[in-house]
Motif scaffolding. Structure first.
Motif, mmCIF file in Angstrom:
data_model
loop_
_atom_site.group_PDB
_atom_site.id
_atom_site.type_symbol
_atom_site.label_atom_id
_atom_site.label_comp_id
_atom_site.label_asym_id
_atom_site.label_seq_id
_atom_site.Cartn_x
_atom_site.Cartn_y
_atom_site.Cartn_z
ATOM 1 N N VAL A 261 0.849 -1.205 0.000
ATOM 2 C CA VAL A 261 0.000 0.000 0.000
ATOM 3 C C VAL A 261 0.878 1.247 0.000
ATOM 4 C CG1 VAL A 261 -1.796 1.265 1.246
ATOM 5 C CG2 VAL A 261 -1.867 -1.242 1.168
ATOM 6 N N ARG A 262 1.910 1.244 0.836
ATOM 7 C CA ARG A 262 2.841 2.385 0.894
ATOM 8 C C ARG A 262 3.511 2.619 -0.452
ATOM 9 N NH1 ARG A 262 6.849 3.656 5.602
ATOM 10 N NH2 ARG A 262 6.447 5.663 4.649
ATOM 11 N N ASN A 263 3.976 1.520 -1.073
ATOM 12 C CA ASN A 263 4.658 1.647 -2.362
ATOM 13 C C ASN A 263 3.727 2.238 -3.415
ATOM 14 O OD1 ASN A 263 6.978 0.550 -1.283
ATOM 15 N ND2 ASN A 263 6.589 -1.526 -2.029
ATOM 16 N N ALA A 264 2.463 1.829 -3.378
ATOM 17 C CA ALA A 264 1.491 2.362 -4.337
ATOM 18 C C ALA A 264 1.298 3.863 -4.134
ATOM 19 C CB ALA A 264 0.156 1.632 -4.195
ATOM 20 N N ILE A 265 1.160 4.270 -2.872
ATOM 21 C CA ILE A 265 0.956 5.697 -2.567
ATOM 22 C C ILE A 265 2.161 6.515 -3.031
ATOM 23 C CG2 ILE A 265 0.803 7.372 -0.672
ATOM 24 C CD1 ILE A 265 -0.852 5.220 0.862
ATOM 25 N N HIS A 266 3.366 6.047 -2.714
ATOM 26 C CA HIS A 266 4.576 6.806 -3.075
ATOM 27 C C HIS A 266 4.770 6.861 -4.590
ATOM 28 C CE1 HIS A 266 6.437 7.687 0.910
ATOM 29 N NE2 HIS A 266 5.548 6.783 1.263
ATOM 30 N N LEU A 267 4.523 5.735 -5.251
ATOM 31 C CA LEU A 267 4.656 5.722 -6.716
ATOM 32 C C LEU A 267 3.679 6.707 -7.352
ATOM 33 C CD1 LEU A 267 6.055 4.252 -9.150
ATOM 34 C CD2 LEU A 267 4.018 2.796 -9.223
ATOM 35 N N PHE A 268 2.456 6.706 -6.840
ATOM 36 C CA PHE A 268 1.448 7.623 -7.388
ATOM 37 C C PHE A 268 1.834 9.084 -7.151
ATOM 38 C CE2 PHE A 268 -2.395 10.206 -6.649
ATOM 39 C CZ PHE A 268 -2.865 10.234 -7.964
ATOM 40 N N LEU A 269 2.174 9.415 -5.908
ATOM 41 C CA LEU A 269 2.495 10.818 -5.598
ATOM 42 C C LEU A 269 3.732 11.297 -6.350
ATOM 43 C CD1 LEU A 269 1.741 10.976 -1.763
ATOM 44 C CD2 LEU A 269 0.324 11.830 -3.645
ATOM 45 N N ASP A 270 4.695 10.389 -6.573
ATOM 46 C CA ASP A 270 5.898 10.748 -7.342
ATOM 47 C C ASP A 270 5.571 11.047 -8.797
ATOM 48 O OD1 ASP A 270 7.462 10.444 -5.105
ATOM 49 O OD2 ASP A 270 8.247 8.463 -5.659
ATOM 50 N N ASN A 271 4.464 10.511 -9.283
ATOM 51 C CA ASN A 271 4.123 10.642 -10.699
ATOM 52 C C ASN A 271 2.882 11.490 -10.970
ATOM 53 O OD1 ASN A 271 5.994 8.763 -12.390
ATOM 54 N ND2 ASN A 271 5.526 7.631 -10.523
ATOM 55 N N TYR A 272 2.301 12.040 -9.905
ATOM 56 C CA TYR A 272 1.130 12.903 -10.049
ATOM 57 C C TYR A 272 1.604 14.328 -10.326
ATOM 58 C CZ TYR A 272 -3.205 15.332 -8.859
ATOM 59 O OH TYR A 272 -4.320 16.122 -8.905
ATOM 60 N N PRO A 273 0.986 15.101 -11.221
ATOM 61 C CA PRO A 273 -0.244 14.837 -11.969
ATOM 62 C C PRO A 273 -0.045 14.263 -13.388
ATOM 63 C CG PRO A 273 0.292 17.151 -12.137
ATOM 64 C CD PRO A 273 1.417 16.494 -11.355
ATOM 65 N N VAL A 274 1.182 13.814 -13.714
ATOM 66 C CA VAL A 274 1.358 13.195 -15.038
ATOM 67 C C VAL A 274 0.372 12.032 -15.166
ATOM 68 C CG1 VAL A 274 2.972 11.950 -16.534
ATOM 69 C CG2 VAL A 274 3.779 13.922 -15.209
ATOM 70 N N TYR A 275 0.310 11.211 -14.115
ATOM 71 C CA TYR A 275 -0.733 10.177 -14.001
ATOM 72 C C TYR A 275 -1.773 10.706 -13.022
ATOM 73 C CZ TYR A 275 2.534 6.988 -16.280
ATOM 74 O OH TYR A 275 3.384 6.396 -17.174
ATOM 75 N N ASP A 276 -3.051 10.562 -13.363
ATOM 76 C CA ASP A 276 -4.097 11.157 -12.516
ATOM 77 C C ASP A 276 -4.777 10.156 -11.588
ATOM 78 O OD1 ASP A 276 -5.580 9.714 -14.342
ATOM 79 O OD2 ASP A 276 -6.801 11.404 -15.025
ATOM 80 N N SER A 277 -4.397 8.882 -11.673
ATOM 81 C CA SER A 277 -5.014 7.846 -10.839
ATOM 82 C C SER A 277 -4.099 6.630 -10.884
ATOM 83 C CB SER A 277 -6.413 7.494 -11.360
ATOM 84 O OG SER A 277 -6.358 7.205 -12.746
ATOM 85 N N LEU A 278 -4.392 5.661 -10.012
ATOM 86 C CA LEU A 278 -3.600 4.419 -9.968
ATOM 87 C C LEU A 278 -4.553 3.268 -9.661
ATOM 88 C CD1 LEU A 278 -0.261 3.701 -8.132
ATOM 89 C CD2 LEU A 278 -2.319 2.456 -7.420
ATOM 90 N N PHE A 279 -4.281 2.110 -10.254
ATOM 91 C CA PHE A 279 -5.037 0.927 -9.831
ATOM 92 C C PHE A 279 -4.161 -0.314 -9.860
ATOM 93 C CE2 PHE A 279 -5.854 1.200 -14.380
ATOM 94 C CZ PHE A 279 -5.946 -0.114 -14.846
ATOM 95 N N GLY A 280 -4.494 -1.239 -8.950
ATOM 96 C CA GLY A 280 -3.725 -2.471 -8.794
ATOM 97 C C GLY A 280 -4.033 -3.457 -9.906
ATOM 98 N N VAL A 281 -2.978 -4.103 -10.407
ATOM 99 C CA VAL A 281 -3.142 -5.079 -11.488
ATOM 100 C C VAL A 281 -2.342 -6.341 -11.185
ATOM 101 C CG1 VAL A 281 -3.584 -3.370 -13.308
ATOM 102 C CG2 VAL A 281 -1.220 -4.098 -12.840
ATOM 103 N N THR A 282 -2.787 -7.433 -11.800
ATOM 104 C CA THR A 282 -2.081 -8.706 -11.750
ATOM 105 C C THR A 282 -1.615 -9.036 -13.159
ATOM 106 O OG1 THR A 282 -3.593 -9.388 -9.987
ATOM 107 C CG2 THR A 282 -2.281 -11.115 -11.028
ATOM 108 N N ARG A 283 -0.349 -9.384 -13.279
ATOM 109 C CA ARG A 283 0.234 -9.686 -14.594
ATOM 110 C C ARG A 283 -0.131 -11.118 -15.024
ATOM 111 N NH1 ARG A 283 5.946 -9.101 -16.982
ATOM 112 N NH2 ARG A 283 6.191 -7.451 -15.467
ATOM 113 N N TRP A 284 -0.474 -11.259 -16.289
ATOM 114 C CA TRP A 284 -0.695 -12.577 -16.882
ATOM 115 C C TRP A 284 0.210 -12.722 -18.089
ATOM 116 C CZ3 TRP A 284 -3.533 -16.343 -14.661
ATOM 117 C CH2 TRP A 284 -4.409 -15.955 -13.639
#
Length: 227
Positions: free
Chosen positions: A116-139
């Protein structure tokens, strides 16, 4: 710089059709909802945790076990099982203000605080270039549609599965968004979303009775290995 207000939203219904009472059923010695609330509590980047529920059991249990969590009793007009999640979230953000909202579910008990922390930090580091984030599973498997057409591979060129271009499943574990995005798009996912990969077992979502048993088995194994 001042840390933004990050409000975690966790909607929980009393009734669930496929796994009866799953949100408050015992999971590894605690009600299922206690696991995600413990994970969010262990994430210092989150300013406030909000549980939206129509369940008397959850309202009582959360008040006793997690007194720091804000409880919102779900209004009658949003209690139907067919009510879209985005309508529930629009109600929640009208009640609790934040700079950003992080939404997850009680059915993600294996999600770790550091993820959860990693998601928050990744998002804030890249906002507002990216405007949202969502969790995904790779296939990386050979996927086909119902017409027997290949989705992500050319059957005439038999690549090893690990060499296939990955395809990603939205796993419902984490969404990060703004009030503006949710109101304008009626969606948690904005115009420029950031995909956040979560390992498949950690991202396991409890949908069916078997999922509950498998997730609990994995949880108990994790507990044993951490002792």
């Amino acid at each position: 710089s001042i840390w933004p207000d990050i409000v975690a939203l966790v909607p929980m219904r009393h009734n669930s059709e496929r796994v009866i009472g799953k949100n408050y059923r015992d999971f590894g010695g605690k009600p299922l909802y206690a696991h995600i609330l413990g994970t969010l509590t262990d994430c210092p980047d989150i300013t406030q945790i909000v549980v939206d529920t129509d369940s008397p059991d959850i309202l009582t249990g959360v008040a006793e076990q997690f007194p720091h969590v804000t409880l919102l009793e779900r209004p009658d007009h949003l209690r139907d099982g067919t009510t879209p999640m985005n309508d529930v979230l629009l109600h929640d953000i009208s009640q609790v203000k934040g700079d950003f909202y992080l939404q997850t579910h009680s059915t993600n008990p294996l999600l770790k605080p550091e993820t959860v922390r990693n998601a928050i930090h990744l998002f804030l580091d890249n906002y507002p270039v990216y405007d949202s984030l969502f969790g995904v599973t790779r296939w990386q498997t050979r996927l086909w549609d119902q017409l027997a057409l290949p989705v992500n591979h050319n059957p005439a060129i038999l690549l090893r599965t690990q060499d296939l271009p990955p395809i990603y499943e939205e796993n419902s574990n984490i969404y990060i968004f703004t009030e503006e995005t949710l109101k304008r798009k009626h969606n948690r996912i904005g115009d420029r979303p950031l995909l956040f990969e979560i390992p498949r077992l950690e991202a396991m979502d409890i949908d069916e009775p078997l999922d509950f048993e498998v997730a609990e088995f994995l949880y108990m194994k994790r507990q044993e290995s951490s002792q």
